[in-house]
Design an enzyme around this catalytic site. Sequence first.
Site, short mmCIF file in Angstrom:
data_model
loop_
_atom_site.label_atom_id
_atom_site.label_comp_id
_atom_site.label_asym_id
_atom_site.label_seq_id
_atom_site.Cartn_x
_atom_site.Cartn_y
_atom_site.Cartn_z
N HIS A 1 -20.58 -84.92 2.58
CA HIS A 1 -21.32 -83.80 3.55
C HIS A 1 -22.99 -84.00 3.04
O HIS A 1 -23.31 -84.81 2.25
CB HIS A 1 -21.21 -82.62 3.47
CG HIS A 1 -19.63 -82.22 4.04
ND1 HIS A 1 -19.47 -82.15 5.44
CD2 HIS A 1 -18.60 -81.65 3.61
CE1 HIS A 1 -18.36 -81.94 5.76
NE2 HIS A 1 -17.68 -81.70 4.72
N ASP B 1 -27.54 -85.53 7.43
CA ASP B 1 -26.81 -85.33 8.70
C ASP B 1 -27.91 -85.79 9.91
O ASP B 1 -27.36 -86.77 10.73
CB ASP B 1 -26.19 -83.93 8.96
CG ASP B 1 -25.08 -83.70 8.24
OD1 ASP B 1 -24.60 -84.62 7.42
OD2 ASP B 1 -24.70 -82.44 7.99
#
Length: 394
Positions: free
Chosen positions: A142, A172
């Site tokens: 992540h 991200d």
Amino acid sequence: MQQQTSNQATRRGPLAGVKVLEFAGIGPGPFCGMLLADMGAEVILLERAGGTFASQLFGGGRKAVANRGKQSLCIDLKHPDSKALVNRLIGQVDVLIEGYRPGVMERLGFGPADCLAVNPRLVYGRMTGWGQHGPLAQRAGHDANYAAISGALDTGRRHGGAPWAPPTLVGDMGGGGLLLAWGIACALFEAQRSGQGQVIDAAMCEGAALLAHGLFNLNAIGAWDGRCALDTSAPFYDVYPCADGEWLTVCPLEPQFYAAFVERLGLAGDPDFAGQQYDTARWPAQKARLTELFGTRERAYWLEVFADTDDCVWPVLSMDEAPQHPHNRARDSFVEVAGIVQPAPAPKLSRTPGQVQGEPPLQGEHSRAQLLALGLSPAEVDGLAAAGVIRCAG
């Protein structure tokens, strides 16, 4: 702050006329699709029944900010009749976006080789954490993981404290979706000349490292060693709490701004602040004095003290406060779409500005319209829906 809801049929922006097929995912892929849609591209969101983890985390339907301006086509990719349908779509789009682990699209029959055989001009955008190859390619991760491996997360620590960074921004969104959108724009420009598409291998860990290029620069010249003005070591580049619990950012880096800052606070003749701005031996005492001083009055008081100056003192605004700030309101930096206040399209173009092209769609809201546009008859669409190949909203 403006309320924006445009007609999907009248798209405006520099990417008007560009058609994108986005395989639904989470995080950077949807953000990339949103950036393209904001600039006028027609983005067809290929969703699967039941939604994704993203819809559970961020909310689905009209609440899914990253899906604004897109059209939802819901297809069961595991159904044997779906492949021909998706290939027809691929043959008509300019860009494909996918964010699965390496090998998944190939197993579905929609890998780069398959798709470029159908559409040689296709720009095929692949979004992963670690890239399409390498020792970590098949591993889960992540945002913070990718930022950690890139070296960028370590720079986010307060001096002597634990490393961290604002969630989802470095890996991200910035290192992932934004860099993928940049790669797509480059590949689209090149395809206009060559007539050929290509594959974009966008890895969040590499994008995060690229965002940190300036910090790698400082490290290379020996300036990132705990005495750097940018790592919260310096008293003049930090955040300070006020008496009401609100915070200020204090960043007068340049000598002229620092001199004005000290003067404004009445500290120009103070022994703790005498001498050179970059005398690091004085920094701990200066920081303690500033912490004590800012803690004596509320944030509003200090904003009045530094109003209309170049001392680089600004409030730390919450997400509820930011849309109401006079500067953000003057620039229409935030918009309201489907009742949700959210950042407006950026950057601002003078002649062909982007805009929110429509509300986030309900799942399958445009399935029928998209398939009719592909040339299927109403009866064929009804048959696909009855067979469970597609799902239509409402």
